[in-house]
Design a protein around this motif. Sequence first.
Motif, PDB file in Angstrom:
ATOM      1  N   ALA A   1      -5.025   9.675   0.673  1.00 32.55           N
ATOM      2  CA  ALA A   1      -5.088  10.854  -0.204  1.00 32.55           C
ATOM      3  C   ALA A   1      -5.371  10.553  -1.671  1.00 32.55           C
ATOM      4  CB  ALA A   1      -3.773  11.629  -0.080  1.00 32.55           C
ATOM      5  N   LYS A   2      -6.517   9.937  -1.947  1.00 36.47           N
ATOM      6  CA  LYS A   2      -6.855   9.595  -3.336  1.00 36.47           C
ATOM      7  C   LYS A   2      -7.094  10.837  -4.191  1.00 36.47           C
ATOM      8  CE  LYS A   2      -8.772   5.041  -2.275  1.00 36.47           C
ATOM      9  NZ  LYS A   2      -9.976   4.167  -2.326  1.00 36.47           N
ATOM     10  N   ALA A   3      -7.764  11.846  -3.652  1.00 41.23           N
ATOM     11  CA  ALA A   3      -8.012  13.086  -4.410  1.00 41.23           C
ATOM     12  C   ALA A   3      -6.697  13.789  -4.723  1.00 41.23           C
ATOM     13  CB  ALA A   3      -8.935  14.009  -3.620  1.00 41.23           C
ATOM     14  N   PHE A   4      -5.779  13.780  -3.748  1.00 37.93           N
ATOM     15  CA  PHE A   4      -4.458  14.373  -3.931  1.00 37.93           C
ATOM     16  C   PHE A   4      -3.714  13.652  -5.051  1.00 37.93           C
ATOM     17  CE2 PHE A   4       0.102  14.319  -2.807  1.00 37.93           C
ATOM     18  CZ  PHE A   4       0.351  15.665  -2.641  1.00 37.93           C
TER      19      PHE A   4
ATOM     20  N   ARG B   1       0.826  -1.198   0.000  1.00 37.19           N
ATOM     21  CA  ARG B   1       0.000   0.000   0.000  1.00 37.19           C
ATOM     22  C   ARG B   1       0.862   1.251   0.000  1.00 37.19           C
ATOM     23  NH1 ARG B   1      -2.886   0.766   4.614  1.00 37.19           N
ATOM     24  NH2 ARG B   1      -1.621  -0.672   5.827  1.00 37.19           N
ATOM     25  N   SER B   2       0.382   2.274  -0.664  1.00 37.71           N
ATOM     26  CA  SER B   2       1.096   3.546  -0.669  1.00 37.71           C
ATOM     27  C   SER B   2       0.286   4.589   0.063  1.00 37.71           C
ATOM     28  CB  SER B   2       1.373   3.997  -2.107  1.00 37.71           C
ATOM     29  OG  SER B   2       0.164   4.194  -2.804  1.00 37.71           O
ATOM     30  N   ALA B   3       0.957   5.629   0.511  1.00 33.77           N
ATOM     31  CA  ALA B   3       0.311   6.739   1.212  1.00 33.77           C
ATOM     32  C   ALA B   3       1.163   7.981   0.996  1.00 33.77           C
ATOM     33  CB  ALA B   3       0.163   6.421   2.696  1.00 33.77           C
ATOM     34  N   TYR B   4       0.671   9.124   1.521  1.00 41.58           N
ATOM     35  CA  TYR B   4       1.382  10.387   1.346  1.00 41.58           C
ATOM     36  C   TYR B   4       1.627  11.056   2.690  1.00 41.58           C
ATOM     37  CZ  TYR B   4       0.474   9.746  -3.583  1.00 41.58           C
ATOM     38  OH  TYR B   4       0.452   9.227  -4.846  1.00 41.58           O
ATOM     39  N   VAL B   5       2.782  11.688   2.810  1.00 40.24           N
ATOM     40  CA  VAL B   5       3.146  12.372   4.051  1.00 40.24           C
ATOM     41  C   VAL B   5       2.215  13.563   4.252  1.00 40.24           C
ATOM     42  CG1 VAL B   5       4.956  13.691   5.226  1.00 40.24           C
ATOM     43  CG2 VAL B   5       5.541  11.614   3.940  1.00 40.24           C
TER      44      VAL B   5
ATOM     45  N   LYS C   1      -2.507  28.293  -6.217  1.00 42.49           N
ATOM     46  CA  LYS C   1      -3.393  27.399  -5.469  1.00 42.49           C
ATOM     47  C   LYS C   1      -2.912  25.956  -5.658  1.00 42.49           C
ATOM     48  CE  LYS C   1      -8.392  26.690  -4.877  1.00 42.49           C
ATOM     49  NZ  LYS C   1      -9.715  26.982  -5.508  1.00 42.49           N
ATOM     50  N   VAL C   2      -2.739  25.250  -4.543  1.00 48.61           N
ATOM     51  CA  VAL C   2      -2.233  23.883  -4.599  1.00 48.61           C
ATOM     52  C   VAL C   2      -3.162  22.939  -3.835  1.00 48.61           C
ATOM     53  CG1 VAL C   2       0.175  24.610  -4.810  1.00 48.61           C
ATOM     54  CG2 VAL C   2      -0.799  24.202  -2.526  1.00 48.61           C
ATOM     55  N   MET C   3      -3.038  21.646  -4.128  1.00 54.42           N
ATOM     56  CA  MET C   3      -3.778  20.621  -3.399  1.00 54.42           C
ATOM     57  C   MET C   3      -2.892  20.055  -2.297  1.00 54.42           C
ATOM     58  SD  MET C   3      -6.473  18.796  -2.910  1.00 54.42           S
ATOM     59  CE  MET C   3      -7.559  18.687  -4.330  1.00 54.42           C
ATOM     60  N   THR C   4      -3.494  19.740  -1.154  1.00 53.34           N
ATOM     61  CA  THR C   4      -2.774  19.118  -0.044  1.00 53.34           C
ATOM     62  C   THR C   4      -3.289  17.688   0.156  1.00 53.34           C
ATOM     63  OG1 THR C   4      -4.350  19.896   1.630  1.00 53.34           O
ATOM     64  CG2 THR C   4      -2.493  21.356   1.070  1.00 53.34           C
ATOM     65  N   PRO C   5      -2.539  16.847   0.852  1.00 53.79           N
ATOM     66  CA  PRO C   5      -2.958  15.452   1.017  1.00 53.79           C
ATOM     67  C   PRO C   5      -4.297  15.259   1.708  1.00 53.79           C
ATOM     68  CG  PRO C   5      -0.620  15.667   1.494  1.00 53.79           C
ATOM     69  CD  PRO C   5      -1.154  17.062   1.337  1.00 53.79           C
ATOM     70  N   SER C   6      -4.616  16.097   2.719  1.00 54.16           N
ATOM     71  CA  SER C   6      -5.856  15.844   3.463  1.00 54.16           C
ATOM     72  C   SER C   6      -6.633  17.092   3.846  1.00 54.16           C
ATOM     73  CB  SER C   6      -5.543  15.055   4.739  1.00 54.16           C
ATOM     74  OG  SER C   6      -4.820  15.853   5.657  1.00 54.16           O
TER      75      SER C   6
ATOM     76  N   ALA D   1      11.029  12.838   5.320  1.00 53.64           N
ATOM     77  CA  ALA D   1      10.247  12.914   4.090  1.00 53.64           C
ATOM     78  C   ALA D   1       9.373  14.156   4.140  1.00 53.64           C
ATOM     79  CB  ALA D   1       9.375  11.670   3.935  1.00 53.64           C
ATOM     80  N   LEU D   2       9.286  14.863   3.019  1.00 58.88           N
ATOM     81  CA  LEU D   2       8.581  16.136   2.960  1.00 58.88           C
ATOM     82  C   LEU D   2       7.085  15.975   2.711  1.00 58.88           C
ATOM     83  CD1 LEU D   2      11.135  18.197   0.824  1.00 58.88           C
ATOM     84  CD2 LEU D   2      11.008  17.968   3.318  1.00 58.88           C
ATOM     85  N   TYR D   3       6.360  17.019   3.017  1.00 57.97           N
ATOM     86  CA  TYR D   3       4.910  17.096   2.824  1.00 57.97           C
ATOM     87  C   TYR D   3       4.536  16.669   1.411  1.00 57.97           C
ATOM     88  CZ  TYR D   3       0.264  19.351   3.444  1.00 57.97           C
ATOM     89  OH  TYR D   3      -1.068  19.636   3.571  1.00 57.97           O
ATOM     90  N   GLY D   4       3.610  15.731   1.307  1.00 57.59           N
ATOM     91  CA  GLY D   4       3.157  15.269   0.003  1.00 57.59           C
ATOM     92  C   GLY D   4       4.001  14.172  -0.611  1.00 57.59           C
ATOM     93  N   SER D   5       5.086  13.772   0.045  1.00 52.91           N
ATOM     94  CA  SER D   5       5.943  12.709  -0.489  1.00 52.91           C
ATOM     95  C   SER D   5       5.218  11.365  -0.438  1.00 52.91           C
ATOM     96  CB  SER D   5       7.243  12.599   0.314  1.00 52.91           C
ATOM     97  OG  SER D   5       8.035  13.746   0.166  1.00 52.91           O
ATOM     98  N   LYS D   6       5.433  10.567  -1.455  1.00 49.26           N
ATOM     99  CA  LYS D   6       4.824   9.241  -1.516  1.00 49.26           C
ATOM    100  C   LYS D   6       5.690   8.226  -0.779  1.00 49.26           C
ATOM    101  CE  LYS D   6       2.764   5.958  -4.774  1.00 49.26           C
ATOM    102  NZ  LYS D   6       2.484   5.686  -6.212  1.00 49.26           N
ATOM    103  N   VAL D   7       5.045   7.352  -0.013  1.00 52.92           N
ATOM    104  CA  VAL D   7       5.751   6.282   0.679  1.00 52.92           C
ATOM    105  C   VAL D   7       5.027   4.965   0.435  1.00 52.92           C
ATOM    106  CG1 VAL D   7       6.543   7.871   2.477  1.00 52.92           C
ATOM    107  CG2 VAL D   7       4.503   6.470   2.878  1.00 52.92           C
ATOM    108  N   THR D   8       5.779   3.886   0.540  1.00 54.77           N
ATOM    109  CA  THR D   8       5.204   2.544   0.512  1.00 54.77           C
ATOM    110  C   THR D   8       5.184   2.012   1.933  1.00 54.77           C
ATOM    111  OG1 THR D   8       6.053   2.112  -1.713  1.00 54.77           O
ATOM    112  CG2 THR D   8       5.466   0.191  -0.377  1.00 54.77           C
ATOM    113  N   ILE D   9       4.036   1.527   2.383  1.00 58.61           N
ATOM    114  CA  ILE D   9       3.916   0.977   3.733  1.00 58.61           C
ATOM    115  C   ILE D   9       4.426  -0.458   3.734  1.00 58.61           C
ATOM    116  CG2 ILE D   9       2.310   0.354   5.578  1.00 58.61           C
ATOM    117  CD1 ILE D   9       0.539   2.679   4.621  1.00 58.61           C
TER     118      ILE D   9
END
Length: 335
Positions: A132-135, A33-37, A183-188, A88-96
């Motif tokens: 963060a699917k919308a992100f 699974r992946s997620a975002y910081v 204007k930017v999108m954030t993870p949550s 890891a920075l804001y919005g960075s992708k990680v694998t759990i």
Amino acid sequence: MERKKVLVLVLSFFALSILLFSSSEASAKEKVRSAYVDVAVATLWTEPDLLRQLDAPSASNPVDLNAWIKSMKYEDKLWLVGNLETQALYGSKVTILEERGNWVKVAVANQLTSRNEAGYPGWMPKGQLKTAKAFEKQLSKGLVLVDAPKTWLYSDSKQRSKFMEVSFDTRLPLLQVKKDKVKVMTPSDGAKWIDKKDVEIYQNENQIPKPTGTDIVQSGKGFLGLPYLWAGMSGFGFDCSGFTYTMYHANGITIPRDSSVQAQQGEMVKRENLEPGDLLFFAYDKGKGKVHHVGMYIGKGKMIHSPNTSTHVRIDEIDTSGYGEEYAGARRYLD
């Protein structure tokens, strides 16, 4: 008849085995699974639950890196050596990779290492991640790259309500560009605003212009005086290889995370042929042992680097005592 029954049973067994194997394989894939910081800077530890009370500001959501770093004395910062992995920075992708209570072991994408093909591994609080699917859907529609040492995201377009202070090299999906703001999108937390002068805007990461060595050196000089932080990867604090990695990454080039691996890749450069942007390595046993430090050549026999816990990002002569006698070679990551 008996032989036919046996044959039917054997075939049924094989069919069931194949079905179970396929289900097991699919299940294994689902576990990746992946997620975002979801914080300005996530700090990754060697093990869960190592935190001291004073480390709480680094493990919350939101984090307060300024308060955390300011609260630590030299001995407190020194304790981090060997207990932290990376950041890891804001919005960075990680694998759990693994879960243990309120902690997760993750691999940070784009932080190259031989330790895990998915990225640099370490433990972090589960509450600092979002699926963060919308992100994720917005990532292909434009990229906003922070090129100021630090800057603020705002909740309103008039930039009166501060939301979060983010670091150099933070990357967020683009939603809209106005005259002096983006204007930017954030993870949550939905859409936020950022000062246009503090970012660069690209269609995607491949559109980041090819830098010169001087470009990378100029990026580094923006952090002169910033205190050293073991495992640091942000405008709040760098370690030696976190500094060189981030200066390259912000300019569109991904290199290995650790100095020992940075020293093995790229193109070997003789000392008499050094150019700005080349990475310089220093090793134990008068330069013949294990690499333990990296700096960046800036010209005229000098380097910019983030040396150790007792100091900050600074410029030194390569032959400065403590470095000159440990010089172990140089590598070039630019064509």
